[in-house]
Design a protein around this motif. Structure first.
Motif: not given
Length: 387
Positions: A59-77
């Protein structure tokens, strides 16, 4: 008890999508006062309190991976729909409001510690100094001040407790206040013509866009994820300081990419805002999944002190809003750019208008510069008071 990372992620997606779908289809009056993003935060935090998932390795690995990868993608879009030439017309006012927020937060710390310092242990001023760095900048500033003041790791628990609980509730309040912006602006006699003009121009640009189609969504999603990967890869080669962490570099790169591509044909492709909102709601759910209402019973005096700081900050901001005719958007984003930083200021800005997201990002970046120095200055005053 959920221990599998994918199941945890799927549940968060289901909760978020169900609430957004209910808002769209039911048209219930509840959503007029509590936007779906606030309800998502509350519901997910409630499930977290009940222990529906465990902070397992998966769960912790999923949280860190998804959040860290989605944040820059979200900002870009989100930035694809923003024209910086319009945003810069708001820059001076927003920066001045940001520094007003910083000063009022500093006053809040000094006033609160003056009232409560006799109830805390002798060196408690260090914990509050570290927190002031975070609330005028970010976590990087908190860590920098911890090292500068030699604050024990054990004492950081109180700082993190206030930072997580008080900040989480303040975010919910600011998001819930968005529908009341017009009433507040009438009371403060704020001139929002510039902001309204930007919104109208962007609305016209949206009308010019073609309908959303599969190819457009697929290409935008691929572009956003690719930019996220490049931003993280590029940031790993850049020098870091207490002010510029790797995460900060990632956000800067994604912001610059979004700003530049907003002036290209890519910005005319429909579907960017919709994809960005999906990512946004998932990120909010992820943040809420690490919170816990049960923590409200721990260190109540520290938590109370945090709310007193915010109350003083808000009182000063409201006073200056009336004196200088400031609008609720400027006040809210300036406040969250200080207290919440780069991860949350854009979220609040997006609740008003996608065009205003860059202001939230840039203001939060300013916080990284002033946070450490401001926190150390506040710490010196607190040390004097505590003697």
């Amino acid at each position: 008890m959920i221990e599998n990372g994918f199941t945890y992620l799927a549940l968060l997606m289901m909760i978020g999508s169900a609430i957004v779908y209910s808002e769209k289809k039911s048209q219930h009056k509840l959503f007029e006062y509590l936007p779906s993003i606030v309800i998502i935060y509350f519901v997910v935090m409630l499930f977290s309190t009940f222990g529906l998932w465990q902070k397992s390795e998966s769960v912790t690995a999923t949280y860190k991976t998804v959040k860290s990868n989605l944040l820059p993608a979200m900002i870009f879009l989100m930035l694809l729909s923003a024209d910086m030439r319009e945003i810069f017309k708001l820059g001076k006012k927003m920066l001045l409001t940001f520094f007003l927020a910083s000063v009022s937060i500093a006053i809040g710390f000094i006033g609160t510690f003056t009232l409560f310092h006799t109830y805390f242990e002798p060196n408690s001023w260090k914990a509050f100094a570290a927190l002031s760095g975070s609330w005028m900048g970010g976590t990087a500033n908190m860590v920098a001040i911890q090292g500068a003041l030699d604050l024990p790791d054990s004492a950081m628990g109180y700082t993190l407790l206030i930072d997580s609980i008080d900040y989480a509730i303040w975010v919910m309040i600011l998001l819930a206040l968005v529908p009341f912006a017009k009433k507040f602006n009438l009371w403060s006699k704020a001139d929002t013509s510039v902001i309204d003009e930007v919104g109208e121009r962007l609305a016209l640009k949206e009308d010019e866009k073609k309908p959303i189609d599969f190819a457009s969504l697929f290409f935008l999603l691929g572009s956003a994820l690719f930019v996220s990967a490049l931003a993280q890869y590029g940031a790993s080669f850049l020098p870091t300081t207490p002010f510029l962490t790797t995460t900060t570099w990632i956000v800067i790169i994604a912001t610059l990419a979004g700003t530049l591509f907003a002036m290209t044909p890519l910005a005319k492709i429909s579907g960017g805002s919709e994809l960005a909102n999906i990512m946004l709601y998932l990120i909010v759910a992820l943040i809420a999944s690490r919170a816990n209402f049960a923590e409200l019973t721990e260190a109540p005096l520290y938590i109370l002190a945090g709310f007193v700081i915010i109350t003083i900050h808000v009182s000063i901001m409201i006073l200056f809003a009336k004196l200088f005719k400031l609008d609720l958007f400027s006040l809210g984003v300036a406040s969250l750019a200080n207290i919440g930083g780069v991860a949350s200021a854009p979220i609040l800005a997006s609740a008003y208008s996608k065009a205003l997201i860059p202001i939230g990002v840039l203001m939060a970046m300013t916080g990284y510069i002033v946070g450490t120095f401001g926190g150390l200055m506040v710490g010196k005053v607190l040390e004097i008071i505590g003697q």
